[in-house]
Enzyme design. Structure first.
Site, PDB file in Angstrom:
ATOM      1  N   HIS A 363       9.861 -11.898   1.552  1.00  0.00           N
ATOM      2  CA  HIS A 363       9.288 -11.957   0.655  1.00  0.00           C
ATOM      3  C   HIS A 363       9.764 -12.209  -0.799  1.00  0.00           C
ATOM      4  CE1 HIS A 363       5.512 -12.353   2.269  1.00  0.00           C
ATOM      5  NE2 HIS A 363       5.497 -11.183   2.668  1.00  0.00           N
ATOM      6  N   LYS A 554      -1.011 -14.411 -12.665  1.00  0.00           N
ATOM      7  CA  LYS A 554       0.080 -14.194 -12.463  1.00  0.00           C
ATOM      8  C   LYS A 554       0.492 -12.922 -12.403  1.00  0.00           C
ATOM      9  CE  LYS A 554       2.518 -17.941 -12.311  1.00  0.00           C
ATOM     10  NZ  LYS A 554       2.383 -18.121 -10.860  1.00  0.00           N
ATOM     11  N   ARG A 555       1.106 -11.795 -11.239  1.00  0.00           N
ATOM     12  CA  ARG A 555       1.773 -11.263 -12.065  1.00  0.00           C
ATOM     13  C   ARG A 555       2.303 -11.030 -13.202  1.00  0.00           C
ATOM     14  NH1 ARG A 555       0.754  -5.844  -9.085  1.00  0.00           N
ATOM     15  NH2 ARG A 555       2.174  -5.127 -11.198  1.00  0.00           N
ATOM     16  N   LYS A 560       8.685 -14.754 -13.886  1.00  0.00           N
ATOM     17  CA  LYS A 560       8.226 -16.071 -13.960  1.00  0.00           C
ATOM     18  C   LYS A 560       7.206 -16.326 -15.200  1.00  0.00           C
ATOM     19  CE  LYS A 560       5.474 -13.404 -10.150  1.00  0.00           C
ATOM     20  NZ  LYS A 560       5.305 -14.449  -9.308  1.00  0.00           N
ATOM     21  N   THR A 662       1.570 -18.896  -4.325  1.00  0.00           N
ATOM     22  CA  THR A 662       0.551 -18.529  -3.400  1.00  0.00           C
ATOM     23  C   THR A 662      -0.383 -19.548  -4.345  1.00  0.00           C
ATOM     24  OG1 THR A 662       0.064 -16.866  -3.406  1.00  0.00           O
ATOM     25  CG2 THR A 662       0.886 -17.886  -1.261  1.00  0.00           C
ATOM     26  N   LYS A 666      -3.071 -22.906  -4.488  1.00  0.00           N
ATOM     27  CA  LYS A 666      -4.446 -23.100  -4.957  1.00  0.00           C
ATOM     28  C   LYS A 666      -4.842 -23.509  -6.309  1.00  0.00           C
ATOM     29  CE  LYS A 666      -4.528 -17.730  -3.561  1.00  0.00           C
ATOM     30  NZ  LYS A 666      -4.163 -16.773  -3.858  1.00  0.00           N
TER      31      LYS A 666
HETATM   32  C1  26Q Z   1       8.151  -1.844  -2.675  1.00  0.00           C
HETATM   33  C2  26Q Z   1       8.866  -0.566  -3.183  1.00  0.00           C
HETATM   34  C3  26Q Z   1       8.174   0.730  -3.054  1.00  0.00           C
HETATM   35  C4  26Q Z   1       7.072   0.127  -4.256  1.00  0.00           C
HETATM   36  C5  26Q Z   1       6.628  -0.944  -4.337  1.00  0.00           C
HETATM   37  C6  26Q Z   1       7.560  -2.073  -3.150  1.00  0.00           C
HETATM   38  C7  26Q Z   1       6.277  -3.392  -3.580  1.00  0.00           C
HETATM   39  C8  26Q Z   1       5.211  -3.667  -3.379  1.00  0.00           C
HETATM   40  C9  26Q Z   1       4.889  -4.993  -3.670  1.00  0.00           C
HETATM   41  C10 26Q Z   1       7.491  -4.323  -3.789  1.00  0.00           C
HETATM   42  C11 26Q Z   1       6.829  -5.914  -3.435  1.00  0.00           C
HETATM   43  C12 26Q Z   1       5.464  -6.159  -3.306  1.00  0.00           C
HETATM   44  C13 26Q Z   1       4.843  -7.794  -3.646  1.00  0.00           C
HETATM   45  C14 26Q Z   1       5.972  -8.475  -3.641  1.00  0.00           C
HETATM   46  C15 26Q Z   1       5.060  -9.677  -3.784  1.00  0.00           C
HETATM   47  O1  26Q Z   1       4.155 -10.230  -3.681  1.00  0.00           O
HETATM   48  N1  26Q Z   1       5.950 -10.890  -3.500  1.00  0.00           N
HETATM   49  C16 26Q Z   1       4.975 -12.490  -3.151  1.00  0.00           C
HETATM   50  O2  26Q Z   1       4.690 -12.946  -2.187  1.00  0.00           O
HETATM   51  C17 26Q Z   1       4.609 -13.529  -2.493  1.00  0.00           C
HETATM   52  C18 26Q Z   1       4.016 -14.131  -0.984  1.00  0.00           C
HETATM   53  O3  26Q Z   1       5.024 -14.774   0.363  1.00  0.00           O
HETATM   54  C19 26Q Z   1       5.317 -14.756  -2.566  1.00  0.00           C
HETATM   55  O4  26Q Z   1       3.742 -16.243  -2.596  1.00  0.00           O
HETATM   56  C20 26Q Z   1       5.564 -14.792  -3.803  1.00  0.00           C
HETATM   57  O5  26Q Z   1       6.623 -15.809  -4.377  1.00  0.00           O
HETATM   58  C21 26Q Z   1       6.294 -12.937  -4.051  1.00  0.00           C
HETATM   59  O6  26Q Z   1       6.502 -12.880  -5.412  1.00  0.00           O
END
Ligand code: 26Q
Length: 824
Positions: A363, A554-555, A560, A662, A666
């Site tokens: 991702h 979004k986050r 972004k 995503t 939406k």
């Molecule tokens: C990893 C290690 C330690 C702590 C936290 C994490 C961690 C947690 C969540 C790393 C990444 C995430 C989330 C990532 C994320 O939401 N990515 C998004 O995924 C979506 C679904 O595929 C995409 O549409 C987005 O582009 C992407 O940013």
């Protein structure tokens, strides 16, 4: 013989009986004493009954058919509220509405009581939730596996414009959707070390000894498919200390230490890490990842054994594990450990089986966001797994050496073990080596994975990499959240689109139909009025529904580029201040975003946007033409209110940095037009809707890459070449929107002007402003805007999670649907 199971549809009268029954025997209340929270609980239990009947039917069918099943492993599930979706899925909405009326209650009021289970950060967690919906709706046998965090995503508040975090106590009022399955508790081993112990035949085998035990208690949340009997299970693990765990300490009389030890084990599932990058990498996080994997593999293997005994060679025909990013990458090592140490298989068959059943979804493209763990952190927790990973790597390196002998750099890049400096394990490399498929989440994303991020692997195994563009569930993201638009669509083309989103194409001819245009505009206006009420309530800011609603939800991340959006608002404000009589299109800007609590720059940007709102919203020169609202505590429930009301969807990431997105899907599905870069799924959205129905701007991924690597990006040159841009930057430098916080907010200016503007806000500024001007011009032409909005809706068929899941089933899992019939 098992008893017959028939699903009977309750009448409104029967349904209200059910409701009163639960109110009485679960809450101990008569209707006249019940409060809103009790209404909610009773209604949830009444709906749950229908779901449990279907779940039992589903279980029976699967016990008979013993089908191949996919197990989706994710550290996050952003479910959002469940009640309305479950009512819709089970066909009980109208029944429930009438039943509530019979008792003098209002369904919508009750629905609005439900808290939001926020067990995820953002896109990745919401994608998992959309996928569960599609898996059940399409009758694919599936389990979701995750962790039952006591505290989900923090609740966000603002104090003096700054983000403040509060604990999310989502379980406090009880959570009737979950069913604890103590009978299916699994043991998890941690700690200890590996000894070489002689086994029968005199051979020495590595043996994990000295471990301690913890337990995983499954809590099942039922996921009902839409218009089908299939109910799948989302199984969330809760960590519990073993009662014998502390026996020794207890027996030594150290009671308090023993309790502390229990507390340490149980804290594993205490809290969701609120950062969507690797910075948060701590020992506890690793423990969480391992705990999810260990509980899940045990559960899946137990079920396999119940159905197929020791016929391990059947595993690839019966089991698939899908790894949602690298967070559950230890699955590869855990399956190996299980087959070697518990099933007693040799290395080669174990490895073949492991690779055949595991696959991994990537991702992220940002190399710095790829997960790595210090061996020194892993070894004490999971010594046997580390040993297995070393052996996987040794064999892998040997095989690569044969192919590219003269290329030591390549070997170093591909190794699972990173050896410069502190030894670390690269979870992406482990996941790729241990999977038969690796997928990216959009076309561009997969292409960039192949050519940049993991090029060496794609060169070695080109067929392992596949592109599966993300999708969203039309049940939640149109049918449930936008009932006005859903019924208008139904009146034109029927409701087949709900499970076959491609049918939205049939709306295309209505793009030029004046009557439908007017209807779509009227619906949007009604939704905007609803949102205005919400904004008033949450922020005490008044929105004019005839203004353009310009939305970025979004986050909060630098890539972004909420900052670019903010710079555009500053530009409009400066233009108005320079000439208050200027004809600018009235706009209401909506921001929704949480910043990771430790992400300094993200928090500054929130403070900046709130500061802009403070200055702009009440300036008499602006005369209400610009309104800026940063909605607090952005989450699924708030998204469901904002998305139906959006006119313009901001998808403005630096090209090459957003894997897919995503929210972009939406918003377009709800008739918002996109202003966006050629990044992630925006590219495919553009291809679907056509260039005239989207506002594309900015550098391409290749151009960004070129400028970043050659140092051709020159912030000061851009500053000098664009007077308006210079004005905006001067305001940022001078803290015009920062109040007393000017010294701190100056870091934003520094990031742009002194630290190279890594996210290219300056490079894309002018092109963004021009795209915004095109959007404003089109918005003034109401029929033309409506036509473009309709074309967007009509073109969103491809972006259904049903399509995405069908691709996973065919291209990765080799999975067939199994229909669940009533039993006689
Ligand atoms: C990893 C290690 C330690 C702590 C936290 C994490 C961690 C947690 C969540 C790393 C990444 C995430 C989330 C990532 C994320 O939401 N990515 C998004 O995924 C979506 C679904 O595929 C995409 O549409 C987005 O582009 C992407 O940013």
């Amino acid at each position: 013989m098992l008893p017959a199971v028939h699903l009977t549809e309750p009448s409104p009268e029967q349904f209200s009986e059910r409701f009163l029954h639960h109110l009485r025997y679960n809450c101990g209340l008569e209707l006249r004493h019940a409060r809103a929270a009790d209404h909610l609980a009773a209604l949830e239990l009444a709906v749950r009954e229908s779901m449990i009947d279907r779940e039992i039917l589903t279980r029976r069918t699967y016990d008979e058919v013993r089908p191949k099943t996919v197990n989706y492993l994710s550290m996050e599930y952003l479910l959002g509220r469940l009640l309305l979706n479950n009512l819709i899925a089970t066909g009980l909405v109208d029944t429930a509405r009438e039943a509530m009326q019979l008792m003098g209650l209002n369904l919508d009021t009750i629905l609005d009581e439900e808290p939001d289970p926020g067990l995820g950060n953002g896109g990745l967690g919401r994608l998992a939730a959309c996928f569960l919906d599609s898996l059940a709706t399409l009758d694919y046998p599936a389990y979701g596996y995750g962790l039952r965090y006591d505290y989900g995503m923090f609740r966000q508040g603002f104090e003096k414009g700054w983000q403040v975090e509060h604990a999310d106590t989502w379980l406090e009022g009880g959570f009737p959707w979950e069913i604890a399955r103590h009978d299916l508790t699994v043991p998890v081993m941690v700690g200890g070390h590996v000894d070489w112990i002689p086994k029968k035949g005199g051979k020495h085998r590595p043996t994990w000894v000295g471990w301690r035990l913890a337990y995983g208690i499954p809590h099942d949340i039922l996921v009902a498919g839409y218009g089908t009997n299939t109910v799948s299970i989302l199984r969330l693990w809760d960590a519990q200390a073993a009662s014998e765990f502390d026996f020794q300490i207890f027996s030594q009389g150290n009671f308090v230490k023993a309790v502390e030890e229990r507390e340490r084990v149980e804290s594993v599932t205490r809290v969701l890490y609120p950062a969507d990058d690797v910075e948060a990498g701590r020992r506890l996080r690793l423990m969480q990842e391992y705990f999810l994997v260990a509980c899940t593999v045990r559960d899946v293997m137990d079920r396999f054994q119940r159905r197929h005994g020791e016929a391990w060679e059947l595993l690839p025909d019966k089991v698939a594990f899908q790894l949602n990013d690298t967070h559950p990458a230890l699955t590869v090592a855990e399956v190996m450990r299980y087959l070697l140490d518990e099933a007693g298989l040799n290395w080669t068959p174990s490895w073949e089986i492991t690779r055949a059943i595991c696959s991994y979804t990537n991702h992220t493209l940002l190399p710095e966001a790829l997960e790595t763990w210090p061996v020194s952190v892993m070894e004490p927790l999971i010594p046997r797994h580390v040993q297995i990973i070393y052996e996987i790597n040794r064999r892998f390196m040997d095989s690569v050496k044969e192919r590219c002998a003269g290329d030591p750099d390549r070997l170093r890049r591909m190794s699972i073990l990173q050896e410069d400096g502190e030894k670390r394990l690269r979870m992406a490399n482990l996941a790729i080596v241990g999977s038969h498929r690796v997928n990216g989440v959009a076309k561009l994303h997969t292409e960039l994975l192949r050519t940049r991020v993991v090029k060496d692997f794609a060169d070695l195994w080109p067929d392992r990499f596949v592109a599966i563009t993300n999708g969203v569930t039309p049940r939640r993201w149109l049918l449930a959240c936008n009932p006005r638009l859903a019924s208008a669509i139904n009146r034109r083309i029927g409701d087949g689109w709900v499970t076959d989103l491609g049918r939205l194409r049939e709306l295309e001819p209505f793009a030029d139909d004046t009557e439908f245009q007017e209807e779509v505009l009227a619906i949007k206006r009604a939704n905007k009025k609803d949102l205005a009420a919400e904004v008033q309530r949450l922020c005490d800011i008044s929105f004019d529904p005839s203004s353009l609603y310009d939305v970025q939800i979004k986050r909060l991340h630098e890539y972004k580029r909420q900052l670019l959006n903010a710079m555009h608002i500053i530009l409009l404000y400066r233009r108005i201040k320079a000439d208050p009589s200027l004809d600018v299109l009235p706009r209401s800007f909506v921001f929704g975003a949480k910043a990771a609590p430790s992400y300094h720059m993200a928090k500054l940007i929130i403070r900046l946007v709130n500061g802009i709102g403070e200055v702009v919203n009440d300036d008499p020169d602006v005369a209400g033409r610009l309104r800026v609202a940063f909605l607090p505590d952005y989450r699924v429930t708030l998204a469901e209110k904002v998305i139906p009301a959006a006119d313009l969807s901001e998808q403005i990431s630096t090209a090459g940095m957003e894997a897919s997105g995503t929210g972009n899907m939406k918003l377009a599905l709800n008739g918002a037009l996109t202003i966006g870069t050629l990044d992630g799924a925006n590219i495919e959205i553009k291809d679907a809707v056509g260039e005239d129905n989207i506002f594309i701007f900015g550098l391409t991924a290749a151009e960004v890459e070129e400028r970043l690597t050659t140092g051709a990006h020159r912030p000061w040159k851009l500053y000098r070449g664009d007077e308006e841009l210079a004005g905006v930057l001067d305001d940022l430098r001078d803290g015009v929107f920062a109040g007393d916080d000017a010294p701190q907010l100056r870091d934003i200016w520094s990031a742009l002007m002194e630290h190279g503007d890594r996210y290219m806000c300056l490079a894309d500024f002018r092109s963004y402003v021009e795209a915004q001007e095109h959007a404003a011009a089109l918005y003034r032409d109401r029929p033309a805007w409506a036509a473009a909005a309709i074309r967007n809706i009509a073109a969103m068929g491809y972006f259904s999670s049903d399509r995405a899941i069908t691709q996973y089933a065919n291209e990765i899992w080799n999975l067939e649907p199994v229909s669940v019939e009533e039993h006689d």
